[in-house]
Structures are given as structure tokens and as C-alpha cells.
Scaffold this active site. Structure first.
Site, mmCIF file in Angstrom:
data_model
loop_
_atom_site.group_PDB
_atom_site.id
_atom_site.type_symbol
_atom_site.label_atom_id
_atom_site.label_comp_id
_atom_site.label_asym_id
_atom_site.label_seq_id
_atom_site.Cartn_x
_atom_site.Cartn_y
_atom_site.Cartn_z
ATOM 1 N N LYS A 116 -12.737 -9.111 -6.103
ATOM 2 C CA LYS A 116 -11.929 -10.459 -5.750
ATOM 3 C C LYS A 116 -12.581 -11.887 -6.700
ATOM 4 O O LYS A 116 -11.265 -12.731 -6.623
ATOM 5 C CB LYS A 116 -11.890 -10.551 -4.014
ATOM 6 C CG LYS A 116 -10.897 -9.031 -3.294
ATOM 7 C CD LYS A 116 -11.156 -9.953 -1.850
ATOM 8 C CE LYS A 116 -10.417 -8.646 -1.128
ATOM 9 N NZ LYS A 116 -10.897 -8.142 0.203
ATOM 10 N N LYS A 197 -6.011 1.319 -8.174
ATOM 11 C CA LYS A 197 -5.520 1.603 -6.989
ATOM 12 C C LYS A 197 -4.548 0.585 -6.000
ATOM 13 O O LYS A 197 -4.097 -0.103 -6.578
ATOM 14 C CB LYS A 197 -6.571 1.726 -5.945
ATOM 15 C CG LYS A 197 -6.667 0.358 -4.999
ATOM 16 C CD LYS A 197 -7.765 -0.082 -3.833
ATOM 17 C CE LYS A 197 -8.056 -1.031 -3.796
ATOM 18 N NZ LYS A 197 -8.624 -1.479 -2.519
ATOM 19 N N LYS A 200 -1.847 -4.128 -2.044
ATOM 20 C CA LYS A 200 -1.043 -4.524 -1.088
ATOM 21 C C LYS A 200 -0.886 -5.941 -2.121
ATOM 22 O O LYS A 200 0.191 -6.820 -2.033
ATOM 23 C CB LYS A 200 -1.340 -5.205 0.422
ATOM 24 C CG LYS A 200 -2.011 -3.964 1.528
ATOM 25 C CD LYS A 200 -2.230 -4.956 2.914
ATOM 26 C CE LYS A 200 -2.235 -3.823 4.094
ATOM 27 N NZ LYS A 200 -3.521 -4.449 4.360
HETATM 28 P P1 AMP Z 1 -6.757 -3.093 3.623
HETATM 29 O O1 AMP Z 1 -5.572 -2.444 3.610
HETATM 30 O O2 AMP Z 1 -7.562 -3.051 2.399
HETATM 31 O O3 AMP Z 1 -6.878 -3.333 4.914
HETATM 32 O O4 AMP Z 1 -6.534 -0.836 3.804
HETATM 33 C C1 AMP Z 1 -6.579 -0.413 4.549
HETATM 34 C C2 AMP Z 1 -6.959 0.900 4.858
HETATM 35 O O5 AMP Z 1 -6.230 1.497 4.263
HETATM 36 C C3 AMP Z 1 -8.506 1.282 4.572
HETATM 37 O O6 AMP Z 1 -9.466 1.932 5.381
HETATM 38 C C4 AMP Z 1 -8.506 1.662 2.927
HETATM 39 O O7 AMP Z 1 -9.755 2.134 2.810
HETATM 40 C C5 AMP Z 1 -7.077 2.035 3.500
HETATM 41 N N1 AMP Z 1 -6.668 2.331 1.414
HETATM 42 C C6 AMP Z 1 -6.352 1.057 1.017
HETATM 43 N N2 AMP Z 1 -5.634 1.392 -0.784
HETATM 44 C C7 AMP Z 1 -6.008 1.702 -0.111
HETATM 45 C C8 AMP Z 1 -5.378 3.181 -1.468
HETATM 46 N N3 AMP Z 1 -4.872 2.931 -2.635
HETATM 47 N N4 AMP Z 1 -4.963 4.602 -1.443
HETATM 48 C C9 AMP Z 1 -6.008 5.165 0.366
HETATM 49 N N5 AMP Z 1 -6.334 4.298 0.976
HETATM 50 C C10 AMP Z 1 -5.912 3.037 0.655
#
Ligand code: AMP
Ligand code: TRP
Length: 331
Positions: A116, A197, A200
């Protein structure tokens, strides 16, 4: 307690919009599946969302919308506690306490922090101590299992270390939680840059499929996913990251093994294969769009209001135990 307690699950999501296929296949699908056999607590971590540049009005909106998407995906407030982190002040208090036993060096090694700041986020105390607040979220409720995607592995390790450190110093207060990470699709990759990866925050919308995207958008995104020039469909993350990612996505959405898919599509050409992946994703996500539309913001607010009240009640005795252990119990 006389009732036989089910193991407890805790997980969190940042209310930062764009909930995508990676979030769903990596984490939220498990959140939903685990609701029957576990005592499930799901938290919209708005305090975490404040660690990067954000707009207050948007945060306000995204908290509701994230809860709405989760409910559309099947998180059921009758079976799971669903609330926002800022409703329960004990998260922040426990984060402070855990922060007093977190070495700076450990935080400096966190890859998410490094990524980040490398991308230009301000390196402030909030962003730096992000994993301590995450540890507090999990430990506050004495969670046993944490369903997450692969990118949260390192934060989980740190959480376990902090729990052990705390227990060694102040007595056995926290169970040591474990990560629950799916075997396939724990790391869904970007459709435009398959070495990264799916995220968002990627500026390229084409890099991801939002869980609420309609069928045409999904088809278009998958058809234009970056692959390679060798025409064989085969699983090889190094040499063929784009195709491997699509294989994982199709395997996760159909339940078929990667070997089975390779046997069918190896020589069918990328066009035919991509169409099949697209249809699998369309079929998986279509029902959620309908449910999402049927939910009102008012309903969601009521769920969060109620969830916050219950979460505070649940957290209070746990936090009293922590306070007592560290020598700051009330009078
Ligand atoms: P976040 O949007 O960062 O709060 O992530 C929410 C959940 O989605 C967390 O458990 C992350 O580990 C999972 N996650 C986020 N991006 C990915 C991705 N590209 N592939 C698999 N899991 C993801
Ligand atoms: N850091 C997690 C993410 O970015 C979100 C999160 C915050 C979380 N607190 C948590 C996940 C507790 C699991 C448990 O995805």
C-alpha cells in the site's frame, strides 16, 4: 454455559465498494457455507477502511451497501451476527492493548503495508497498525476459525503470535485462531494483469468481475481476459497465469476439478473455453443480483443496528476479562 458451544468464526470485510469474484470465491462463499455448523460473526470493518484516503459520505454509503451485498450472497442475520466495527468500541480498546505488545519490526514486514505504501498511500500510524486492529477483531470474540483469502495469511500469523504472546504474559485468555482458506480460488487474479490479485482498488474496472455485474458485462470481461499466445488450455501458473486463473475460477464455480476441465478444454481453443468459464460465472452470480435488488437500505440499517447491539453485549464480558488480566479492571 450449558448449551454445547459451536466453534466460533469471525471474519471481516472493508466497506470499500466493488465486491468482486475474488472476495466471493476466496472468502464470502465460505462465510455463507459455514453458518450452520459454526457460531458466525461477520463484521464490516469501517475503522480499517479509514486507513487509506477516503470520502466520509462514501464510507457511510459503502457500509450499508457492503452489508446489503453480503446479505444478497446469503449471509443471514438470523444465523450470523452482522454489524460494523465502529459500533463496538471494544475493538479499538483491545487494539490498543495488543499494540503495546506488537514489535514495530513485525509490522514493518507486513506485505500489505509495504504494497500500500509503495502504491503511494500515506505511511501513517493507522495503516501501520492495521494488522493489530485485525487481531483485536478476531481475538475479542475468542474466534477459532477465520475464513479469508490467501492475501490475509500473514495477518493471521501475526494474530496467532499476538494471542500467544498475550497468553504467555497474562494467562490463557485467547484461543489460538486458525485461518480457513479455500484450496482453489484463494487468490483470484486480475483479468488484465494475471500476475496481480483481483483487487477492489485496481483502477482498471476490466480487471475484475463485480459480484453484481450483469451477464453481458461478465461475458465481455472474461472474453477479453488477458491470456497468452500458446493455444493449449493447461494449468501452469508461471507460464500461463491468465489461463490458470480462468481454470481456477471455473473449477470453483462448477465444482469440477482442474484436471477434469483440462481434459475437456485442452484443445478446444481459448474462445470456446472462455465462453464456458463465462457461463459458469454468470450462472453462479445471477441469483444474487435479484436478491440484492429486493433488499432495502432501511432493512439493512435495522440489521446492523440490531447486530451492533448484540455484538456489544457479546463483547463486554470478554473485554472485561482482558482488562482484568492486564491490570485495568473497573471499580
Ligand atoms: P477486502 O476486500 O480486502 O476486505 O477482502 C475481503 C476478503 O476477500 C478477505 O478475506 C480477502 O482475503 C478476500 N480476497 C480479497 N481479494 C481476493 C482475491 N483476489 N482472491 C481471493 N480472495 C480475496
Ligand atoms: N484485513 C482484512 C482484509 O483486508 C479485513 C479484516 C479486518 C478481517 N479484520 C478482520 C478479516 C478480521 C478477517 C478477520 O480483507
Amino acid at each position: 454455559m450449558t448449551t454445547e458451544a459451536k466453534p466460533r468464526i469471525f471474519s471481516g470485510v472493508q466497506p470499500t465498494g466493488n465486491i468482486h469474484l475474488g472476495n466471493y470465491l476466496g472468502a464470502f462463499r465460505n462465510w455463507v457455507a459455514l453458518q450452520d455448523d459454526y457460531d458466525t460473526i461477520y463484521c464490516i470493518v469501517d475503522l480499517h477502511a479509514m486507513t487509506v484516503d477516503y470520502d466520509p459520505a462514501e464510507l457511510e454509503r459503502e457500509r450499508i451497501d457492503t452489508a446489503k451485498v453480503l446479505m444478497a450472497l446469503g449471509v443471514d442475520p438470523e444465523r450470523s451476527l452482522l454489524y460494523t466495527q465502529s459500533q463496538v468500541p471494544a475493538h479499538a480498546e483491545l487494539a490498543w492493548i495488543l499494540g503495546t505488545m506488537t514489535p514495530m519490526g513485525v509490522l514493518g514486514r507486513m506485505t500489505q503495508y509495504k504494497d500500500k505504501t509503495a502504491r503511494g498511500e500515506r505511511a501513517d500510524l493507522g495503516l501501520f497498525s492495521y494488522p493489530v486492529l485485525m487481531a483485536a477483531d478476531i481475538l475479542l470474540y475468542r474466534a477459532n476459525l477465520v475464513p479469508i483469502g490467501d492475501d490475509q495469511r500473514q495477518h493471521m500469523e501475526m494474530t496467532r503470535d499476538l494471542a500467544e504472546r498475550f497468553n504467555n504474559r497474562f494467562g490463557e485468555v485467547f484461543p489460538i485462531p486458525e485461518a480457513y482458506i479455500p484450496e482453489t480460488s484463494a487468490r483470484v487474479m486480475s483479468l488484465t494483469e494475471p500476475h496481480n490479485k483481483m483487487s477492489k482498488s485496481d483502477e482498471q474496472e476490466r480487471s475484475r468481475i463485480a459480484v453484481l455485474d450483469d451477464a453481458d458485462v461478465i461475458r465481455k470481461r472474461i472474453r477479453s481476459a488477458v491470456t497468452d499466445s500458446d493455444p493449449e488450455v493447461r494449468y501452469d501458473v508461471e507460464a500461463k497465469p491468465g489461463i490458470s486463473n480462468l481454470l481456477e475460477i471455473m473449477s470453483a464455480t462448477t465444482g469440477r476439478s482442474i484436471d477434469d476441465l483440462v481434459a475437456e478444454y485442452a484443445h478446444s481453443g481459448y474462445g470456446v473455453f472462455k465462453d464456458a468459464v463465462a457461463e459458469a460465472v454468470v450462472e453462479e452470480l445471477a441469483p444474487y443480483r435479484e436478491t440484492y435488488r429486493s433488499l432495502s437500505n432501511g432493512d439493512v440499517r435495522a440489521v446492523l443496528h440490531d447486530g451492533g447491539t448484540k455484538a456489544n453485549e457479546l463483547a463486554a464480558p470478554y473485554e472485561r476479562e482482558v482488562r482484568k488480566a492486564v491490570g485495568i479492571k473497573g471499580y
